[in-house]
Enzyme design. Structure first.
Site, PDB file in Angstrom:
ATOM      1  N   ALA A  77      36.735  39.642  42.027  1.00 61.47           N
ATOM      2  CA  ALA A  77      37.790  38.961  41.274  1.00 61.47           C
ATOM      3  C   ALA A  77      38.453  39.931  40.306  1.00 61.47           C
ATOM      4  O   ALA A  77      37.853  40.921  39.893  1.00 61.47           O
ATOM      5  CB  ALA A  77      37.230  37.767  40.503  1.00 61.47           C
ATOM      6  N   ILE A  88      40.090  44.098  49.416  1.00 58.63           N
ATOM      7  CA  ILE A  88      40.143  42.728  49.920  1.00 58.63           C
ATOM      8  C   ILE A  88      41.561  42.177  50.001  1.00 58.63           C
ATOM      9  O   ILE A  88      41.765  41.068  50.508  1.00 58.63           O
ATOM     10  CB  ILE A  88      39.254  41.781  49.075  1.00 58.63           C
ATOM     11  CG1 ILE A  88      39.732  41.719  47.622  1.00 58.63           C
ATOM     12  CG2 ILE A  88      37.802  42.190  49.158  1.00 58.63           C
ATOM     13  CD1 ILE A  88      39.013  40.664  46.799  1.00 58.63           C
ATOM     14  N   TYR A  95      45.067  34.369  34.211  1.00 67.82           N
ATOM     15  CA  TYR A  95      43.795  34.512  34.911  1.00 67.82           C
ATOM     16  C   TYR A  95      43.349  33.171  35.490  1.00 67.82           C
ATOM     17  O   TYR A  95      43.013  33.072  36.686  1.00 67.82           O
ATOM     18  CB  TYR A  95      42.730  35.056  33.965  1.00 67.82           C
ATOM     19  CG  TYR A  95      41.323  34.956  34.495  1.00 67.82           C
ATOM     20  CD1 TYR A  95      40.921  35.687  35.606  1.00 67.82           C
ATOM     21  CD2 TYR A  95      40.381  34.118  33.879  1.00 67.82           C
ATOM     22  CE1 TYR A  95      39.617  35.586  36.098  1.00 67.82           C
ATOM     23  CE2 TYR A  95      39.085  34.021  34.355  1.00 67.82           C
ATOM     24  CZ  TYR A  95      38.710  34.750  35.466  1.00 67.82           C
ATOM     25  OH  TYR A  95      37.429  34.642  35.953  1.00 67.82           O
TER      26      TYR A  95
END
Length: 295
Positions: free
Chosen positions: A58, A35, A123
């Site tokens: 993710a 991605i 994160y």
């Protein structure tokens, strides 16, 4: 009319594919689609005649992100920006998963969807940047923030507790961080329902775009989740006996990345505008443990 699921190998992604039923769903994992590759993303959208995208992909290694920020931002911000720009050209909606880590946890009350992001770690910063990339590029989106996700597939706290309980007679579990555990299967059902609404309505979709929260209920601590997990596991014979669970403070279990002390997410807007209410996380926990017991 295809629903494209990105991150199909993860906790929620696997559930999206497994619970798709007769929907036309294409699930791509990181091995099927990079991605971060703009051309590959555009080609995937064209090839599969995509009508809506669910992004469950993710970088979620919270602690490793502290020393691997470039990779975290590449997946959680840059790839999301690429995807949003590609979708904007065809007005293809995006349902995107985000996290409680966009907040630092210093609030005493549950966080509302419109509270400003205050991420403390890499994160959380990368996920907040991804949210901002979507909002800047694509009007037709739902950002769904979730917390303390657990499920039958992939790695999570519940699975770790079960493994440790088979190895040790005593476990020290943090008891001063508060949040709502959320079943990956419940998250998948919410996302698939939203996709259905869009596909039925087309350009006249009744989905109110924006940022929402979805969690289980009620709020607990990691110690509370561990206690419920192992009590049920012991009752079902999944472990020989219940280990002693010693509650500890966050400071007694130092980790590279900071954790929010308060991860409670307010679901008022989700109930009012989307019609979804929190499900008891213990129901999802029992479903997951029963699945493991049967396999």
């Amino acid at each position: 009319m295809t629903i494209l699921v990105l991150g199909a190998g993860g906790q929620v992604g696997r559930e999206l594919v497994l619970r798709a039923g007769d929907r036309q769903v294409v699930g791509l994992d990181r091995h099927s689609l990079d991605i971060t590759d703009r051309d590959a993303v555009v080609e995937a959208l064209r090839e599969h005649d995509v009508r809506i995208v669910i992004n469950a992909a993710a970088y979620t290694a919270v602690d490793r992100a502290e020393s691997d920020a470039e990779a975290a931002f590449a997946v959680n911000r840059d790839a999301v920006a690429v995807l949003s720009s590609a979708l904007a050209r065809t007005r293809t909606p995006l349902l995107h998963l985000s996290t409680d880590y966009v907040f630092d946890g210093s609030h005493s009350e549950a966080y509302a969807p419109d509270d400003p992001g205050t991420p403390a770690g890499t994160y959380g910063k990368s996920k907040w940047a991804g949210e901002e990339a979507i909002r800047a590029r694509l009007r037709e989106h739902v950002i769904l923030r979730v917390s303390w996700v657990f499920g039958a597939h992939g790695n999570n706290f519940v699975k770790t507790m079960l493994r440790l309980a088979r190895e040790r007679s005593e476990l020290s579990i943090v008891d001063d961080q508060f949040g709502a555990p959320t079943h990956a299967g419940a998250i998948a059902e919410v996302l698939l329902t939203l996709a259905d609404r869009h596909l039925r309505a087309g350009r006249n979709t009744s989905i109110p775009w924006g940022t929402y929260h979805y969690t289980g209920s009620p709020v607990t601590t990691w110690h509370g989740l561990a206690s419920a997990t192992l009590a049920y596991a012991a009752a079902c014979g999944m472990i020989d006996e219940m280990p002693v669970l010693r509650p500890i403070a966050t400071e007694e279990y130092p980790l590279p990345a900071p954790r929010p002390k308060n991860s409670a997410l307010d679901m008022g807007t989700t109930r009012a505008l989307l019609g979804f209410d929190a499900r008891p996380w213990k129901d999802g926990l029992i479903e997951v443990l029963d699945h493991w017991a049967a396999h």
